[in-house]
Design a protein around this motif. Sequence first.
Motif, short mmCIF file in Angstrom:
data_model
loop_
_atom_site.label_atom_id
_atom_site.label_comp_id
_atom_site.label_asym_id
_atom_site.label_seq_id
_atom_site.Cartn_x
_atom_site.Cartn_y
_atom_site.Cartn_z
N ASP A 47 0.84 -1.21 0.00
CA ASP A 47 0.00 0.00 0.00
C ASP A 47 0.87 1.26 0.00
OD1 ASP A 47 -2.30 -1.51 0.04
OD2 ASP A 47 -2.64 -1.33 2.19
N LEU A 48 1.96 1.22 0.79
CA LEU A 48 2.85 2.37 0.89
C LEU A 48 3.54 2.66 -0.44
CD1 LEU A 48 4.26 4.51 2.70
CD2 LEU A 48 6.03 2.80 3.16
N VAL A 49 4.08 1.62 -1.09
CA VAL A 49 4.80 1.86 -2.34
C VAL A 49 3.82 2.20 -3.48
CG1 VAL A 49 6.77 0.43 -1.68
CG2 VAL A 49 4.88 -0.61 -2.98
N PHE A 50 2.64 1.64 -3.44
CA PHE A 50 1.63 1.99 -4.46
C PHE A 50 1.30 3.48 -4.37
CE2 PHE A 50 -2.68 2.95 -5.74
CZ PHE A 50 -2.79 2.35 -6.99
N ASP A 51 1.07 3.93 -3.15
CA ASP A 51 0.72 5.35 -2.95
C ASP A 51 1.87 6.26 -3.40
OD1 ASP A 51 -1.06 7.43 -1.72
OD2 ASP A 51 0.70 7.72 -0.46
N ALA A 52 3.10 5.88 -3.04
CA ALA A 52 4.26 6.70 -3.43
C ALA A 52 4.46 6.69 -4.95
CB ALA A 52 5.52 6.18 -2.73
N ALA A 53 4.31 5.52 -5.56
CA ALA A 53 4.48 5.41 -7.01
C ALA A 53 3.40 6.19 -7.75
CB ALA A 53 4.48 3.95 -7.44
N SER A 54 2.20 6.21 -7.19
CA SER A 54 1.10 6.92 -7.83
C SER A 54 1.31 8.44 -7.80
CB SER A 54 -0.23 6.57 -7.16
OG SER A 54 -0.30 7.10 -5.85
N LYS A 55 2.28 8.88 -6.97
CA LYS A 55 2.63 10.29 -6.89
C LYS A 55 3.94 10.60 -7.61
CE LYS A 55 0.26 10.74 -2.43
NZ LYS A 55 0.44 10.90 -0.96
N VAL A 211 4.99 -5.37 -8.21
CA VAL A 211 3.65 -5.28 -8.81
C VAL A 211 2.93 -4.03 -8.29
CG1 VAL A 211 1.36 -6.33 -8.86
CG2 VAL A 211 3.38 -7.74 -9.25
N ALA A 212 3.04 -3.78 -6.98
CA ALA A 212 2.39 -2.60 -6.39
C ALA A 212 3.00 -1.31 -6.94
CB ALA A 212 2.53 -2.65 -4.86
N ILE A 213 4.31 -1.28 -7.11
CA ILE A 213 4.97 -0.09 -7.66
C ILE A 213 4.53 0.14 -9.10
CG2 ILE A 213 7.19 0.88 -8.39
CD1 ILE A 213 8.45 -0.53 -5.94
N CYS A 214 4.51 -0.92 -9.90
CA CYS A 214 4.11 -0.81 -11.31
C CYS A 214 2.66 -0.34 -11.44
CB CYS A 214 4.30 -2.14 -12.02
SG CYS A 214 6.03 -2.61 -12.27
N GLU A 215 1.80 -0.86 -10.58
CA GLU A 215 0.40 -0.44 -10.61
C GLU A 215 0.27 1.02 -10.21
OE1 GLU A 215 -1.63 -3.20 -8.11
OE2 GLU A 215 -1.75 -4.76 -9.66
N GLY A 216 1.07 1.42 -9.23
CA GLY A 216 1.07 2.83 -8.80
C GLY A 216 1.57 3.74 -9.91
N ARG A 217 2.62 3.32 -10.60
CA ARG A 217 3.15 4.12 -11.71
C ARG A 217 2.11 4.26 -12.82
NH1 ARG A 217 8.16 5.27 -10.41
NH2 ARG A 217 9.68 3.72 -9.69
N SER A 218 1.37 3.18 -13.09
CA SER A 218 0.33 3.23 -14.12
C SER A 218 -0.73 4.24 -13.75
CB SER A 218 -0.31 1.86 -14.31
OG SER A 218 0.64 0.94 -14.81
N SER A 219 -1.07 4.27 -12.46
CA SER A 219 -2.05 5.23 -11.97
C SER A 219 -1.55 6.67 -12.14
CB SER A 219 -2.36 4.96 -10.49
OG SER A 219 -3.18 5.95 -9.95
N TYR A 220 -0.25 6.86 -11.90
CA TYR A 220 0.37 8.19 -12.04
C TYR A 220 0.35 8.64 -13.49
CZ TYR A 220 3.99 11.82 -12.04
OH TYR A 220 4.69 12.99 -12.22
N ILE A 221 0.63 7.70 -14.40
CA ILE A 221 0.64 8.03 -15.82
C ILE A 221 -0.76 8.41 -16.31
CG2 ILE A 221 0.99 7.07 -18.15
CD1 ILE A 221 3.26 5.37 -16.91
N ARG A 222 -1.77 7.70 -15.81
CA ARG A 222 -3.15 7.98 -16.23
C ARG A 222 -3.66 9.27 -15.64
NH1 ARG A 222 -3.87 2.44 -14.99
NH2 ARG A 222 -4.92 3.03 -13.05
N ASN A 223 -3.18 9.59 -14.42
CA ASN A 223 -3.66 10.79 -13.73
C ASN A 223 -2.50 11.66 -13.28
OD1 ASN A 223 -6.60 9.89 -13.54
ND2 ASN A 223 -5.59 8.23 -12.42
N PRO A 224 -1.77 12.25 -14.19
CA PRO A 224 -0.58 13.05 -13.83
C PRO A 224 -0.97 14.30 -13.06
CG PRO A 224 -1.13 13.34 -16.14
CD PRO A 224 -2.04 12.27 -15.64
#
Length: 224
Positions: A47-55, A211-224
């Motif tokens: 959860d922590l890395v997903f949130d960070a990657a999404s930012k 996997v969590a980091i990659c999913e977070g990065r995808s979220s960041y790319i979709r919602n920059p």
Amino acid sequence: MLEAGVHFGHGTRKWNPRMAPYISAKRKGIHITNLTRTARFLSEACDLVFDAASKGKQFLIVGTKNKAADSVARAAIRARCHYVNKKWLGGMLTNWPTTETRLHKFRDLRTEQKAGGLNRLPKRDAVMLKRQLSRLQTYLGGIKYMTRLPYIVIIVDQQEEYTALRECITLGIPTICLIDTNSDPDLADISIPANDEAIASIRLILNKLVVAICEGRSSYIRNP
């Protein structure tokens, strides 16, 4: 987790009493890690890395022992993270200006080599610079594109990477540690109790985080 041997700890004579809450049993002189605790803290770490990657935050993965080195490099490359998997150079983070200078030197030498500049130098100078480039590649190759301190550091084997962990603590950088039964669970921000000697166990934990980091990065790319 059972198939990967995540639950196997160190021998009962080689343990840290602070790990008692994370140990479920003893079997043939070996501590058995409570996988319920492992799953809980691994979920928190994801959860922590997903949130960070999404930012759009950056990560550093550290694991230099032989059993972890390949898994660390593969995981980092897959998740587009920086990594150290050969040797932690003291002060790599706490003395960032010096590290940054080394990285600039490393990038300059790589650029010169690609342009064929080293081959135009006197043989002795070329050999010396190529040797220097090889050494820089070994120790700094995984962080060659790092331009600032990482937002989160993921560490495989707290005991092995204690210097790296202490540097993160000094700088206030959040850490996620894979810890075995001989470690101190109170040092990292999130400690994941797991077998740090089995390659399958290391890969499983890193894969979940990747996997969590990659999913977070995808979220960041979709919602920059």
